[in-house]
Design an enzyme around this catalytic site. Structure first.
Site, PDB file in Angstrom:
ATOM      1  CG  ASP A 155      -1.755  -1.107   1.452  1.00 57.37           C
ATOM      2  OD1 ASP A 155      -2.056  -1.780   0.453  1.00 57.37           O
ATOM      3  OD2 ASP A 155      -2.135  -1.361   2.616  1.00 57.37           O
TER       4      ASP A 155
HETATM    5  N1  URA Z   1      -1.116  -5.890   4.037  1.00 62.19           N
HETATM    6  C1  URA Z   1      -1.591  -4.639   4.023  1.00 62.19           C
HETATM    7  O1  URA Z   1      -2.609  -4.350   4.622  1.00 62.19           O
HETATM    8  N2  URA Z   1      -0.914  -3.710   3.317  1.00 62.19           N
HETATM    9  C2  URA Z   1       0.225  -3.965   2.641  1.00 62.19           C
HETATM   10  O2  URA Z   1       0.810  -3.059   2.028  1.00 62.19           O
HETATM   11  C3  URA Z   1       0.707  -5.283   2.682  1.00 62.19           C
HETATM   12  C4  URA Z   1       0.016  -6.228   3.397  1.00 62.19           C
END
Ligand code: URA
Length: 237
Positions: free
Chosen positions: A106
């Site tokens: 993310d």
């Molecule tokens: N899980 C999440 O919530 N975000 C990420 O970036 C990776 C795993």
């Protein structure tokens, strides 16, 4: 392969732009002998001996990189705002085959991100058959309740709008509001959604490792190419 195609595919420019590089005599072998657009790789020069403006060529196809992704960067080639490609040499964004991230983090997640232009390698890394564990450290808005580890390990936790329960995951408490989580699959926003299902909220998330690959002392925002030994370590994890 013709040198024109090789060099254009490495992101040095369009075929037209690369033709100009050749015409200007800027593409040479290691001894400074000028090379030509129609010269063949392996006949007139090898990847190692080609120079552009006297500099060795970028690495050939089969690249595997690790990037220490800072928060605030998006795993995309074209999106608004800061992109992970802004942290790499500009030519890397223009390579063919494309250099893509192995899965995504993310925008606000930091930590280890792998990138490759090798489709088979990418699939091997993300394949459930390889079952490479991914380790995250989460900083939480609220103190842990105490039942999260059992919930995540149960193999029965069903996230909203999913059809299948999550595979068992291991959680270790690092501090009252910090936890380390080891996942064996990769679902959308998985860590954030898992803690949301446990009545909490992830304030900061960092990926520590993928398989046996770790960032070690790679500073945030930096990248490095992974060699054969790194690849063995990745799959041994
Ligand atoms: N899980 C999440 O919530 N975000 C990420 O970036 C990776 C795993």
């Amino acid at each position: 392969m013709k040198l024109l195609k090789l060099i254009a595919n490495l992101g040095y420019g369009s075929r037209k732009q690369v033709t100009v590089l050749f015409r200007e005599g800027r593409v040479t072998d290691a001894d400074g002998e000028v090379l030509y657009t129609d010269d063949e790789l392996g006949v007139h020069a090898t990847h190692e001996t080609i120079r552009v403006d006297g500099e060795p060529l970028d690495p050939p196809q089969g690249l595997l990189l690790m990037l220490h992704k800072p928060p605030g960067y998006v795993c995309s080639t074209k999106d608004k705002g800061r992109l992970i490609y802004d942290l790499l040499p500009p030519r890397f964004r223009l390579r063919d085959p494309v250099l893509s991230s192995v899965g995504r983090l993310d925008r606000e997640t930091s930590g280890l991100l792998l990138l490759t232009d090798d489709g088979a390698l990418l699939h091997r890394i993300i394949s459930p058959k390889s079952a490479l564990p991914k380790v995250y450290e989460a900083t939480l808005a609220n103190p842990l309740r105490g039942d999260e580890a059992a919930l995540f390990a149960s193999g029965t936790l069903m996230l909203e709008s999913e059809q299948k329960p999550l595979l068992p995951a291991e959680m270790e408490v690092l501090a009252p509001q910090r936890a380390r989580l080891t996942l064996h699959e990769g679902r959308y926003h998985q860590v954030r959604r898992m803690f949301a299902a446990a009545g909490n909220h992830v304030e900061a998330l960092h990926r520590v490792s993928v398989g046996g690959a770790t960032l070690d002392d790679l500073p945030s925002g930096d990248w490095r190419a992974m060699d054969d030994a790194d690849r063995v370590k990745l799959f041994a994890g």
